[in-house]
Design an enzyme around this catalytic site. Structure first.
Site, PDB file in Angstrom:
ATOM      1  N   LYS A 140       0.868  -1.182   0.000  1.00 57.12           N
ATOM      2  CA  LYS A 140       0.000   0.000   0.000  1.00 57.12           C
ATOM      3  C   LYS A 140       0.900   1.224   0.000  1.00 57.12           C
ATOM      4  O   LYS A 140       1.276   1.746   1.052  1.00 57.12           O
ATOM      5  CB  LYS A 140      -0.880  -0.001   1.263  1.00 57.12           C
ATOM      6  CG  LYS A 140      -2.318  -0.374   0.975  1.00 57.12           C
ATOM      7  CD  LYS A 140      -3.183  -0.323   2.207  1.00 57.12           C
ATOM      8  CE  LYS A 140      -4.146   0.827   2.205  1.00 57.12           C
ATOM      9  NZ  LYS A 140      -5.164   0.828   1.171  1.00 57.12           N
TER      10      LYS A 140
HETATM   11  N1  PMP Z   1      -7.455  -3.182  -2.949  1.00 61.26           N
HETATM   12  C1  PMP Z   1      -7.015  -1.916  -2.845  1.00 61.26           C
HETATM   13  C2  PMP Z   1      -6.319  -1.298  -3.997  1.00 61.26           C
HETATM   14  C3  PMP Z   1      -7.224  -1.187  -1.663  1.00 61.26           C
HETATM   15  O1  PMP Z   1      -6.798   0.072  -1.559  1.00 61.26           O
HETATM   16  C4  PMP Z   1      -7.913  -1.809  -0.591  1.00 61.26           C
HETATM   17  C5  PMP Z   1      -8.155  -1.027   0.675  1.00 61.26           C
HETATM   18  N2  PMP Z   1      -7.093  -1.133   1.564  1.00 61.26           N
HETATM   19  C6  PMP Z   1      -8.339  -3.135  -0.743  1.00 61.26           C
HETATM   20  C7  PMP Z   1      -8.093  -3.791  -1.937  1.00 61.26           C
HETATM   21  C8  PMP Z   1      -9.010  -3.851   0.397  1.00 61.26           C
HETATM   22  O2  PMP Z   1      -8.071  -4.133   1.403  1.00 61.26           O
HETATM   23  P1  PMP Z   1      -8.515  -4.218   2.927  1.00 61.26           P
HETATM   24  O3  PMP Z   1      -9.641  -5.158   2.980  1.00 61.26           O
HETATM   25  O4  PMP Z   1      -7.303  -4.723   3.624  1.00 61.26           O
HETATM   26  O5  PMP Z   1      -8.886  -2.846   3.335  1.00 61.26           O
END
Ligand code: PMP
Length: 327
Positions: A163
């Site tokens: 991220k």
């Molecule tokens: N894909 C992307 C590109 C994201 O930004 C997110 C949000 N964090 C997710 C998937 C979902 O991840 P999570 O369930 O860990 O929030």
């Protein structure tokens, strides 16, 4: 959802072991993070439970943050336990009950070019109350989405499991295009033309009672909500298949839904103006959404280990407890 931070600012932001007032959390315009998007971050939710506020899967989010640091060769100089504590203390200090938590690790002011030498690595933890990301009705009514004309990058270009702020330029292109065309959200395809994920969500399809989701194939984030839903599907004896998803599966699914920390479990009502199934939330989505929200709100004793309690502000340790970060 409020689209801006105005009016939902918290009082305090954690910065390298100290609390600073929200509006004093400033960085220089020439910080490496501003010039090149060189920061990694997390998005986490804290939920109200009968036993007080609790953070959903906090150690897993911090693990992903530290993994992101590792890939980008950032040494945050503190342990996962310290970062967990920083998040909990920031929520408590701000007196928040349910909120979004945004830890950030960024390269500050110093380097002029690509090598961040001479730049400090700064850590911030920001908290603010945040409603439903895709709109107040989204969890029940579902959202109308499109397949984006922007695709995800090839594996081994930008590390999609990380991220990093810079990666979200692609997500912004998707989201802005979707809004310009009257959709709430967009789904990205992989360079090979199969389904990758939403701009900030993973995606699931249901067909004949079986749950499908694409592989984490180097084009998508390994979502913590995605993992939670896969585990919760197991509790409900719903079969899960993780496999490549052709684009046309989006149009022929009985049910489709997004998963994400901000979006939680949001049904998708239509894709490219083609209704999904009956055009309203289906039974599998409803069951999984309910179970997810039950887990997040502390109503599932068998999933209590997913929650990190936040002590009330009065009983919370002070910032001094997290000042061991050595530069
Ligand atoms: N894909 C992307 C590109 C994201 O930004 C997110 C949000 N964090 C997710 C998937 C979902 O991840 P999570 O369930 O860990 O929030």
């Amino acid at each position: 959802m409020s689209g801006t931070l105005q009016g939902i600012e918290a009082e305090w932001i954690w910065h390298d072991g100290e609390f600073i007032p929200w509006h004093e959390a400033r960085i220089h315009i020439m910080s490496v993070a501003v010039q090149f998007g060189s920061s990694v971050f997390e998005g986490i939710r804290c939920y109200a439970t009968d036993d007080g506020p609790a953070v959903f899967r906090l150690p897993d989010h911090i693990r992903r943050l530290l993994d992101s640091c590792r890939v980008y060769r950032m040494d945050p100089g503190c342990s996962s336990e310290e970062l967990v504590r920083a998040c909990v203390e920031t929520i408590a200090r701000n007196g928040l009950v349910s909120c979004y938590v945004r830890p950030m690790v960024l390269w500050g002011y110093g380097a002029a070019g690509m090598l961040p030498v001479g730049s400090p690595l700064e850590i911030y933890v920001v908290t603010f109350p945040w409603g439903s990301y895709l709109g107040p009705e989204a969890l029940e009514q579902g959202v109308d989405v499109c397949v984006s004309s922007w695709q995800r990058a090839e594996p081994n270009t930008y590390p999609a499991m990380v991220k990093s702020a810079g990666h979200y330029n692609n997500a912004q292109l998707m989201k802005m295009e979707a809004h310009a065309n009257g959709y709430i959200e967009a789904i990205a395809l992989t360079p090979g033309g199969t389904v990758s994920e939403g701009s900030g969500q993973n995606i699931f399809a249901v067909r004949n009672g079986v749950l499908y989701t694409p592989f984490i194939d180097g084009t998508s984030l390994s979502g913590i909500t995605r993992d939670s839903v896969i585990q919760l599907a197991g509790d409900l004896d719903i079969a899960v298949r993780v496999e490549p998803m052709p684009r046309e599966a989006l149009y022929t699914a009985d049910e489709l839904f997004f998963t994400g920390t901000a979006s939680e479990v949001t049904p998708i009502r239509s894709v490219d103006k083609i209704p999904v199934g009956a055009g309203r939330m289906g039974p599998v989505t409803r069951a999984l959404q309910q179970r997810f929200l039950d887990a997040a709100h502390g109503r599932l004793p068998e999933r209590r280990e997913w929650l990190t309690p936040v002590p009330s502000a009065a009983g919370a340790p002070t910032a001094a407890a997290t000042q061991s970060r050595v530069r």
